[in-house]
Enzyme design. Structure first.
Site, PDB file in Angstrom:
ATOM      1  N   SER A   3       3.966   2.209   8.881  1.00  0.00           N
ATOM      2  CA  SER A   3       3.726   1.131   7.270  1.00  0.00           C
ATOM      3  C   SER A   3       4.973   1.039   6.742  1.00  0.00           C
ATOM      4  O   SER A   3       5.669   2.029   6.452  1.00  0.00           O
ATOM      5  CB  SER A   3       2.587   1.570   6.433  1.00  0.00           C
ATOM      6  OG  SER A   3       1.519   1.282   7.258  1.00  0.00           O
TER       7      SER A   3
ATOM      8  N   ASP B 291       1.222  -7.666   2.353  1.00  0.00           N
ATOM      9  CA  ASP B 291       1.263  -6.228   1.976  1.00  0.00           C
ATOM     10  C   ASP B 291       2.893  -5.679   1.815  1.00  0.00           C
ATOM     11  O   ASP B 291       3.156  -5.121   2.461  1.00  0.00           O
ATOM     12  CB  ASP B 291       0.838  -5.564   3.271  1.00  0.00           C
ATOM     13  CG  ASP B 291       0.113  -4.106   2.759  1.00  0.00           C
ATOM     14  OD1 ASP B 291       0.979  -3.502   1.904  1.00  0.00           O
ATOM     15  OD2 ASP B 291      -0.765  -3.375   3.356  1.00  0.00           O
TER      16      ASP B 291
ATOM     17  N   HIS C 209       0.934  -1.330   0.186  1.00  0.00           N
ATOM     18  CA  HIS C 209       0.066   0.032  -0.169  1.00  0.00           C
ATOM     19  C   HIS C 209       0.799   1.277   0.001  1.00  0.00           C
ATOM     20  O   HIS C 209       0.448   2.391  -0.374  1.00  0.00           O
ATOM     21  CB  HIS C 209      -1.060   0.250   0.913  1.00  0.00           C
ATOM     22  CG  HIS C 209      -0.696   0.233   2.290  1.00  0.00           C
ATOM     23  ND1 HIS C 209      -0.380  -0.843   3.472  1.00  0.00           N
ATOM     24  CD2 HIS C 209      -0.377   1.440   3.149  1.00  0.00           C
ATOM     25  CE1 HIS C 209      -0.162  -0.071   4.664  1.00  0.00           C
ATOM     26  NE2 HIS C 209      -0.098   1.180   4.391  1.00  0.00           N
TER      27      HIS C 209
HETATM   28  N1  ARG Z   1      -4.981   0.329   7.429  1.00  0.00           N
HETATM   29  C1  ARG Z   1      -3.543   0.619   6.664  1.00  0.00           C
HETATM   30  C2  ARG Z   1      -2.873   1.889   7.154  1.00  0.00           C
HETATM   31  O1  ARG Z   1      -3.562   2.695   7.886  1.00  0.00           O
HETATM   32  C3  ARG Z   1      -3.711   0.658   5.213  1.00  0.00           C
HETATM   33  C4  ARG Z   1      -3.925  -0.663   4.611  1.00  0.00           C
HETATM   34  C5  ARG Z   1      -4.370  -0.537   3.002  1.00  0.00           C
HETATM   35  N2  ARG Z   1      -4.970  -1.575   2.791  1.00  0.00           N
HETATM   36  C6  ARG Z   1      -6.499  -1.491   2.325  1.00  0.00           C
HETATM   37  N3  ARG Z   1      -7.116  -2.314   2.149  1.00  0.00           N
HETATM   38  N4  ARG Z   1      -6.891  -0.105   2.466  1.00  0.00           N
HETATM   39  O2  ARG Z   1      -2.452   2.513   6.248  1.00  0.00           O
HETATM   40  N1  ASP Z   2      -1.569   1.350   7.991  1.00  0.00           N
HETATM   41  C1  ASP Z   2      -0.906   2.323   8.623  1.00  0.00           C
HETATM   42  C2  ASP Z   2       0.222   2.981   7.697  1.00  0.00           C
HETATM   43  O1  ASP Z   2       0.125   2.993   6.561  1.00  0.00           O
HETATM   44  C3  ASP Z   2      -0.215   1.630   9.811  1.00  0.00           C
HETATM   45  C4  ASP Z   2      -1.087   2.094  11.113  1.00  0.00           C
HETATM   46  O2  ASP Z   2      -1.898   2.984  11.199  1.00  0.00           O
HETATM   47  O3  ASP Z   2      -1.009   1.153  11.880  1.00  0.00           O
HETATM   48  O4  ASP Z   2       1.145   3.706   8.061  1.00  0.00           O
END
Ligand code: ARG
Ligand code: ASP
Length: 711
Positions: A630, A199, A61
């Site tokens: 991330s 990921d 991502h």
């Molecule tokens: N929750 C993750 C973070 O805040 C991002 C994950 C990305 N994947 C998704 N299915 N949107 O960035």
């Molecule tokens: N998914 C988040 C990021 O992109 C990480 C988190 O918020 O735990 O940094």
């Protein structure tokens, strides 16, 4: 979230917890250390160096926009993945950067003594002094080098750190799995455990022939790092020591009860309400049409990621009774301040209280302006983008520049309309407008909305319908035709266009009615918070205070472990490939699985990466993380890579405000799954060969002297 220069002071605790190396092995300015393998990736994520040839590992991502950029219908890397089978095939990404930290230094004394030498500074003047001193310190620090430097505030300006960095500008895409692996589970699984996606994506840093940063060029060569992380294929077990090193974006653990009250009872619920309304429209439209699904995939992901996080945050704050705890803490603070005759500290909480009373209506106005204009109907910002052609028409015409500019715009509006569906946009506008109007003080709303009452008898749907029917900005052909008109005609037409006028009106009301006062109050809140937090440290000198995350390099440590997030719910810490196959829904956008992965699973063909016929996929650990972490490496006690951080469980999302060690868990891809996907799934073994694979409990990193083990 420890500042790495301070690790010496917690080295003993870390050793007791299972660290086998020294603080100096993690962060040193004298020799290569782990910090030399950690990269701030594109400014928003973290990445780490995993080979002597500058190979970088980060999240899928985090590489998503780059992967998408290189994708086309013929080469759909989002769908099929991408693997450079040799260095010549790696893809360049102008603008993408990788930044190393050369050193950090506490320069609080210099900044604070300069501030102390000046009396009665306003917040604005204070900021100017900080900027001037900071720039001088930074300039001295990088004199005669190719490094950059900044001085950043910590703890609301009670401390300042100099940060010296080295930024590489040639970062190439090396590999990415298909989305059905990298984003497996989609939004349904996002922020959730159990998780089953890999990921990750892989990049490579290129440098000039002198190994220094250089502009993207054919003659650049793979960067030779000062340190690269050994990759542990021996695996991890529940209870193992773990640490994470990266660039967490922002936490707010010292917020007052008044601020928490705003987030919990006003900001989050309103933003959730807005996004739930727009997602209802967008999700339905995406389900009904493949075209819309592709058009809105990226936008939908952005809207839904924060939406889902806020829902978790509200639940978590309620469950932890954070607001009650804050109030109790504030009572204790006030009592202590009174006992010690600290009049300044006794005054600060009442001051924050009254500041928040004034601030809330402005904050609502600002937050909902952002939701409306930046995450709502796209026509608003799109129309606003034509401001120059409208407002400067006469000047552009006189300079003979109007035609070129108009043709240029006409040439690139397709980029917008390609991913735009006016009827979806119109429905989004209709869904959001009533929420906006009901919650933003009328004086802070755009004047253009008054027409709803004066001309449409209060029927906001009718007002929106009229806007879409008449605007030239909701239809590509109409807009193209308008752009061919003589400049004066175009400007006149656009100036009265309902979308353009509404957009201008939104911006004007924000800039004139909201922002000035919002800025003044934010400054005063910031100043009060500085006193409040400083007071905490003075009143409780025995307590450990770590500064909130602020996108600077931090380390946090804990263990590989599961959790008991809710009554009767237990989260085991590991998931496996069997779970991927359990979730498999043929042809589904979120849960399809590539044939080849199914075949590898059926044959249990896991190579050296599986354990006893089982392929590990993800694990959770008790590391304090936030957005920006991330792509951060999760390391064992010997500084070897065991996992790649990418998310938190839903029950952890309040951790930006209150971290609960019992509940909060970060989610990582097991590094063995990453290696398996690269080698066995993608056939890119040459990349694994570049890495230094080590077994569990293997020798520590070369060059690092192991100290006696306290385990
Ligand atoms: N929750 C993750 C973070 O805040 C991002 C994950 C990305 N994947 C998704 N299915 N949107 O960035
Ligand atoms: N998914 C988040 C990021 O992109 C990480 C988190 O918020 O735990 O940094």
């Amino acid at each position: 979230m420890w500042v790495p220069t301070l690790l010496k002071s917690i080295e003993g605790d870390m050793r007791t917890a299972g660290l086998h190396i020294t603080a100096e092995d993690i962060y040193s300015i004298n020799h290569g250390s782990i910090k030399d393998a950690i990269v701030h990736f594109g400014g928003g994520c973290t990445a780490e160096v995993i080979s002597e040839e500058g190979l970088l590992l980060t999240n899928h991502h985090c590489g998503f926009s780059v992967i998408q950029e290189h994708s086309s219908l013929e080469n759909d890397y989002l769908k099929n993945g991408f693997w450079a089978m040799d260095k010549a095939s790696e893809l360049r990404n102008p603008g993408l950067t990788a930044t190393f930290i050369i050193r950090m230094e506490d320069v609080s004394e210099r900044v604070l003594s300069e501030l102390a030498s000046q009396q009665d500074l306003t917040e604005v003047q204070r900021r100017e002094v900080v900027m001037r001193v900071g720039e001088a310190i930074a300039k001295e620090a990088v004199e005669g080098t190719h490094y950059q430097a900044v001085v950043r505030p910590f703890n609301y300006g009670n401390a300042y750190f100099l940060i010296v960095t080295e930024t590489f500008r040639d970062v190439r895409l090396v590999g990415a799995p298909p989305s059905s692996i990298g984003k497996f589970g989609g939004d349904t699984d996002n922020w959730m455990w159990p998780r089953h996606n890999a990921d990750f994506s892989i990049f490579r840093i290129y440098a000039g022939p002198d190994n220094k940063p250089a502009d993207p060029s054919e003659s650049n060569v793979p960067f030779v790092p000062r340190h690269s992380l050994p990759v542990n294929i021996g695996g991890v077990e529940e209870g193992d020591f773990a640490m994470i090193f990266g660039f967490p974006g922002s936490t707010q653990r010292y917020l007052s009860s008044y601020a928490v009250d705003y987030v919990l009872n006003t900001a989050d619920p309103l933003r959730i309400k807005m996004r739930s309304a727009s997602l209802a429209v967008i999700d339905a439209a995406m389900r009904n049409s493949d075209k819309t699904r592709i058009q809105y995939a990226d936008k939908q992901a952005g809207i839904s990621n924060a939406y889902k996080k806020w829902i978790g945050e509200v639940r978590g704050l309620k469950e932890l009774r954070t607001l009650d705890h804050k109030r109790e803490q504030e009572q204790v603070y006030t009592d202590m301040a009174m006992k010690r005759d600290r009049l300044d500290l006794q005054a600060v909480l009442p001051e924050l209280k009254s500041l928040y009373e004034a601030y809330v209506p402005l904050a609502v106005s600002r937050d909902l302006f952002v939701e409306m204009v930046y995450y709502g109907p796209e026509v608003l910002r799109f129309a606003d983008g034509f401001r120059e052609l409208v407002e400067d028409q006469a000047k552009l015409e006189a300079d003979g520049k109007f035609r070129t500019k108009a043709d240029e715009r006409a040439g690139n509006i397709h980029g917008f309309f390609k991913d735009y569906d006016a009827s979806v946009d119109e429905q989004v506008f209709k869904a959001l407008l009533p929420i906006y109007r009901a919650n933003v003080p009328v004086a802070n709303q755009p004047a253009a909305l008054r027409e709803i009452d004066t001309r449409f008898k209060g029927d906001s749907d009718a007002w929106v319908r009229d806007l879409y029917a008449r605007s030239i900005f909701t239809d590509e052909a109409r807009l193209k035709k308008a752009l061919m008109l003589p400049s004066k005609k175009f400007a006149k037409l656009a100036a009265v266009d309902p979308a353009y006028r509404t957009a201008r009106s939104f911006f004007r009301s924000f800039l004139e009615q909201v922002r000035p006062e919002h800025a003044v109050l934010s400054d005063r809140i910031e100043a009060a918070m500085r006193t409040y937090v400083k007071g905490m440290m003075e009143l409780e000198p025995e307590r450990t205070f770590w500064p909130d995350a602020n996108s600077t390099l931090r380390l946090s440590y804990g263990k590989v472990e599961g959790s008991e997030p809710r009554d009767a719910v237990v989260y085991e810490p590991f998931t496996t490939l069997d779970g991927v196959v359990d979730k498999y829904v043929p042809g589904d956008v979120e849960f399809d699985v590539p044939e080849r992965l199914l075949a590898l699973h059926a044959a249990k063909d896991y190579g050296q990466y599986g354990v006893n016929g089982v392929m590990p996929v993800c694990f959770t650990s008790s590391l304090h993380t936030t957005g920006g972490n991330s792509g951060s490496p999760v390391l064992n006690g010997r500084g070897q890579l065991i996992g790649l951080n990418f998310d938190r469980t839903w029950e952890s999302t309040m951790s930006d405000i209150q971290f609960d060690p019992e509940k909060c868990r970060n989610i990582c891809v097991d590094v063995r799954y990453i290696l398996f996907i690269i080698d066995k799934f993608a056939g890119a073994k040459h990349l694994v060969d570049e890495m230094k694979l080590v077994q569990r409990e293997a020798d520590p990193m070369p060059g690092i002297i192991e100290l006696p083990i306290h385990r």
